[in-house]
Scaffold this motif. Structure first.
Motif, mmCIF file in Angstrom:
data_model
loop_
_atom_site.group_PDB
_atom_site.id
_atom_site.type_symbol
_atom_site.label_atom_id
_atom_site.label_comp_id
_atom_site.label_asym_id
_atom_site.label_seq_id
_atom_site.Cartn_x
_atom_site.Cartn_y
_atom_site.Cartn_z
ATOM 1 N N TYR A 109 86.597 25.843 40.811
ATOM 2 C CA TYR A 109 86.545 24.902 39.829
ATOM 3 C C TYR A 109 87.729 24.485 41.238
ATOM 4 N N ILE A 110 87.489 23.218 41.785
ATOM 5 C CA ILE A 110 88.994 22.507 42.949
ATOM 6 C C ILE A 110 88.934 21.366 42.785
ATOM 7 N N GLU A 111 90.692 21.340 42.404
ATOM 8 C CA GLU A 111 91.241 20.229 42.205
ATOM 9 C C GLU A 111 91.935 20.190 42.726
ATOM 10 N N LYS A 112 92.623 20.569 44.104
ATOM 11 C CA LYS A 112 92.871 19.470 45.469
ATOM 12 C C LYS A 112 92.730 20.979 46.507
ATOM 13 N N SER A 113 92.513 19.693 47.308
ATOM 14 C CA SER A 113 92.057 21.072 48.587
ATOM 15 C C SER A 113 92.812 20.295 50.151
ATOM 16 N N ASN A 114 92.613 20.758 51.226
ATOM 17 C CA ASN A 114 93.605 19.756 52.443
ATOM 18 C C ASN A 114 92.715 20.204 53.461
ATOM 19 N N TRP A 115 92.768 19.338 54.293
ATOM 20 C CA TRP A 115 92.109 18.945 55.594
ATOM 21 C C TRP A 115 93.366 19.924 56.491
ATOM 22 N N LEU A 116 92.015 20.084 57.515
ATOM 23 C CA LEU A 116 93.170 21.020 58.278
ATOM 24 C C LEU A 116 92.427 20.820 59.744
ATOM 25 N N ARG A 117 93.492 19.664 60.942
ATOM 26 C CA ARG A 117 92.947 18.777 61.505
ATOM 27 C C ARG A 117 93.576 20.036 62.571
ATOM 28 N N ALA A 118 93.207 19.192 64.064
ATOM 29 C CA ALA A 118 93.046 19.952 65.804
ATOM 30 C C ALA A 118 94.469 19.909 66.155
ATOM 31 N N LYS A 119 95.315 20.730 66.752
ATOM 32 C CA LYS A 119 95.928 19.732 67.210
ATOM 33 C C LYS A 119 95.287 19.758 68.548
ATOM 34 N N TYR A 120 94.865 20.331 68.888
ATOM 35 C CA TYR A 120 94.124 20.002 70.466
ATOM 36 C C TYR A 120 93.193 19.193 70.748
ATOM 37 N N SER A 121 92.777 18.801 72.003
ATOM 38 C CA SER A 121 90.763 18.869 72.577
ATOM 39 C C SER A 121 90.302 20.125 73.236
ATOM 40 N N GLY A 122 89.420 20.315 73.134
ATOM 41 C CA GLY A 122 88.798 20.811 73.340
ATOM 42 C C GLY A 122 87.208 21.407 72.964
ATOM 43 N N MET A 123 86.260 22.172 73.029
ATOM 44 C CA MET A 123 85.636 23.244 73.127
ATOM 45 C C MET A 123 85.565 24.161 72.227
ATOM 46 N N PHE A 124 85.083 24.072 70.785
ATOM 47 C CA PHE A 124 84.861 23.813 69.774
ATOM 48 C C PHE A 124 84.486 25.504 68.940
#
Length: 324
Positions: free
Chosen positions: A245-260
């Protein structure tokens, strides 16, 4: 034995024990070609609930279509009791063009319950709500991640709804997310009309994934078995792990542009500070490490080959609770 009443949908009568494919016709292409959305109905001679399976509200989420197709070709949609309605492609316009939206540029899943005199997407939503939903008791709507983001197989339900929680337990996807209904969504309209809906998410747009399809089909079979609608020869004996069960979640966003370069498998549990990916320039001079900001399960990962600063790259659960 009480015989179920005739079912009248789109001005067609389907008797108990009958199978019919109806064509929902809303509009034409600009070439004047008619577009017909098949509505596949299977009825048992025994009374029971009516369950709706829908996919491809977003025209590029084709894995949902494959899931419903599997339900049909495996005869899972032929109920032991009750009625099963399958709509493998809701947004036929987007499916043809391999795009998320309707031709009018609108997101179909944000215009419900629609309007008889509104935009093209709104008119379609109105017909789905008025012609199909009044006959439905339960629904499972199959989705996939958008914009190259891959969703771990998961069911989403509103918080504080005991019946939906029990039904999601029966489905038993690897993850169950509690999320509130979004205004204008199909799920919100179902809720307002008393239709109990499970929203399944898995995979990504413009992609077919056998593992996701298998998870969804097996979960659906468990739901049908729960209502005594699944023929016994189709029962699965496979063991499944308990859902989280997941009541809360968060997005991790890129701090830089580039090849992933993602390095951790979807659905994995990661610890705070664990190495998840690198973001590099194309010239071999710069490479940035991406680490988990906190412990949790990866319920969505970005499969794009490159990202821009600020792009969502990982969706990480916060304090997942195991099934009890």
């Amino acid at each position: 034995m009480k015989v179920p009443k005739p079912l009248v949908i789109l001005k067609e009568t389907i008797l108990a024990g009958e199978s019919k494919t109806l064509n929902m016709e809303i509009a034409k292409l600009h070439t004047m070609t008619k577009l017909k959305i098949p509505v596949i109905i299977e009825r048992s001679k025994l009374e029971g609930p009516t369950i709706l399976f829908t996919a491809c509200l977003h025209g590029d989420e084709i894995n949902g279509t494959e899931i419903v197709r599997q339900l049909i070709i495996q005869d899972i949609n032929k109920p032991k009791r009750g009625t099963i309605i399958c709509i493998p492609i809701v947004n036929i316009f987007g499916f043809i063009n391999k795009t998320r939206e309707f031709p009018d540029g609108r997101d179909l899943n944000r215009v419900f319950p629609g309007s008889k005199t509104g935009s093209l997407a709104s008119r379609f939503a109105f017909n789905l709500v008025t012609e199909i939903l009044p006959h439905v008791d339960y629904a499972i709507d199959f989705h996939a991640g958008g914009a190259s983001r891959f969703n771990a197989p998961q069911v989403r339900i509103v918080p504080d709804n005991l019946e939906l929680k029990q039904l999601s337990d029966v489905f038993n996807a690897p993850f169950t997310l509690f999320s509130r209904n979004i205004a204008g969504s199909f799920r919100n309209s179902c809720d307002r009309l008393g239709v109990k809906m499970l929203l399944f998410e898995g995979g990504k747009s413009l992609d077919l994934d056998n593992e996701i399809t298998h998870e969804a089909v097996e979960g659906t079979k468990r739901v049908l078995s729960h209502f005594d609608m699944l023929n016994h020869e189709l029962l699965s004996g496979s063991n499944v792990s308990s859902t989280y069960y997941i009541e809360k979640s968060n997005w991790l966003r890129a701090k830089y542009s580039g090849m992933f370069h993602g390095l951790v498998k979807i659905g994995s549990f990661v610890k705070k500070g664990e190495f998840l990916a690198t973001i590099s320039d194309p010239y071999g001079k710069v490479e940035h490490n991406v680490k988990a900001p906190h412990a949790g399960y990866l319920i969505n990962v970005n499969d794009a080959p490159f990202v821009y600063e600020g792009d969502a790259i990982y969706h990480i659960s916060d304090n997942p609770k195991p099934k009890t």
